[in-house]
Motif scaffolding. Structure first.
Motif, mmCIF file in Angstrom:
data_model
loop_
_atom_site.group_PDB
_atom_site.id
_atom_site.type_symbol
_atom_site.label_atom_id
_atom_site.label_comp_id
_atom_site.label_asym_id
_atom_site.label_seq_id
_atom_site.Cartn_x
_atom_site.Cartn_y
_atom_site.Cartn_z
ATOM 1 N N ARG A 68 0.828 -1.200 0.000
ATOM 2 C CA ARG A 68 0.000 0.000 0.000
ATOM 3 C C ARG A 68 0.862 1.249 0.000
ATOM 4 O O ARG A 68 1.984 1.253 0.479
ATOM 5 N N GLU A 75 -5.089 6.854 0.338
ATOM 6 C CA GLU A 75 -4.503 5.533 0.117
ATOM 7 C C GLU A 75 -4.645 5.062 -1.326
ATOM 8 O O GLU A 75 -5.721 5.112 -1.911
ATOM 9 N N THR A 77 -4.205 1.635 -3.539
ATOM 10 C CA THR A 77 -4.122 0.196 -3.357
ATOM 11 C C THR A 77 -3.672 -0.439 -4.678
ATOM 12 O O THR A 77 -3.667 0.226 -5.708
#
Ligand code: ADP
Ligand code: MG
Length: 254
Positions: A68, A75, A77
């Protein structure tokens, strides 16, 4: 404090066990990295070691396969899934490339006002104010109405820096920003970057300018074959490299 993202101890950039492949080529191998607000990190390593891929992953220009990446609380991914985060990251992260990548059909001034107007939604007057200030700061005010092709490489790169800063980024990425420049123009670009570092900008910089790295970096990271094999202060990495790969690389470039 509720909003932990604003906590000054929270890293601006976090990579956890990031792996990336181009086909069968494993170009990022379990990369763990945290960068604090205001930190200037210089990434060094041989050609093909994965430096560009690493910084391109940080603003979502490259997908990765596992792990990650978090940039200022947003964030990313694996497999390019980031959605809203990806859009946010792209507005918060500025990037300067080896090839300046200015819009050739726009004036210098318009190169700098474009994103503030189109992406940040500022009105033209406000965007012009910001552009004027930034062009002055990088010493390009008198070239503002010219087109990129009419400028020297060093001037174009300073415009590229102003253009990135116009988004008021939280983080600046530089991928060999002086490698395409004639030697006499390298200094003017490094000066502008040094000033930015002194103002507290968080920066990740890939460069072969070791003197600059020694002077400006809080931390130097040495990458080999997609791995961070060594990191530390410039003194630690340049004067007392521990890893044989680092020693071999430095003996070629210093
Ligand atoms: P560096 O910036 O350190 O020179 P890169 O991150 O550009 O290294 O490249 C790391 C490795 O990944 C190299 O072997 C390079 O040839 C390969 N590579 C980079 N981009 C691509 C791509 N788009 N497709 C396939 N292989 C790539
Ligand atoms: Mg590269």
């Amino acid at each position: 404090m509720n909003d932990s993202q604003q906590d000054s101890t929270t890293p601006i950039v976090t990579l956890e066990k990031v792996n990336k492949y181009f086909g069968s080529l494993h170009v990022m191998q379990d990369i763990d990295l945290e960068i604090a607000a205001g930190e200037v990190v210089v990434i060094v390593g041989a050609s093909g070691s994965g430096k560009s891929t690493l910084i391109r992953c940080v603003n979502g220009l490259e997908e990765f396969q596992s792990g990650r990446i978090v940039v200022d609380g947003n964030e990313l991914t694996p497999h390019g899934k980031g959605g809203k985060s990806l859009q946010t990251i792209r507005t918060e992260v500025g990037m300067v490339f080896q090839q300046f990548n200015l819009f050739p059909h726009l004036s210098v001034h318009a190169n700098v006002t474009l994103a503030p107007e189109k992406v940040r939604g500022l009105n033209n007057a406000r965007a012009r104010e910001i552009a004027d200030r930034l062009l002055e700061r990088v010493g390009i005010t008198d070239q503002a109405d010219k087109y990129p092709s009419q400028l020297s490489g060093g001037q174009q790169q300073r415009v590229a820096l102003a253009r990135a800063l116009a988004m008021e980024p939280r983080l600046m990425l530089f991928d060999e920003p002086t490698s395409a420049l004639d030697p006499e123009m390298i200094g003017e670009v490094l000066d502008a970057m040094r000033e930015l570092a002194n103002e507290g900008m968080t920066m990740m910089i890939v460069t072969h300018e070791m003197g600059f790295a020694r002077e400006v970096a809080d931390r130097v990271i040495f990458v080999h074959d997609g791995r961070i094999v060594e990191q530390g202060s410039p003194q630690e990495v340049f004067d007392r490299p521990q890893h044989e790969r680092t020693q071999a690389f430095l003996s070629r470039v210093l």
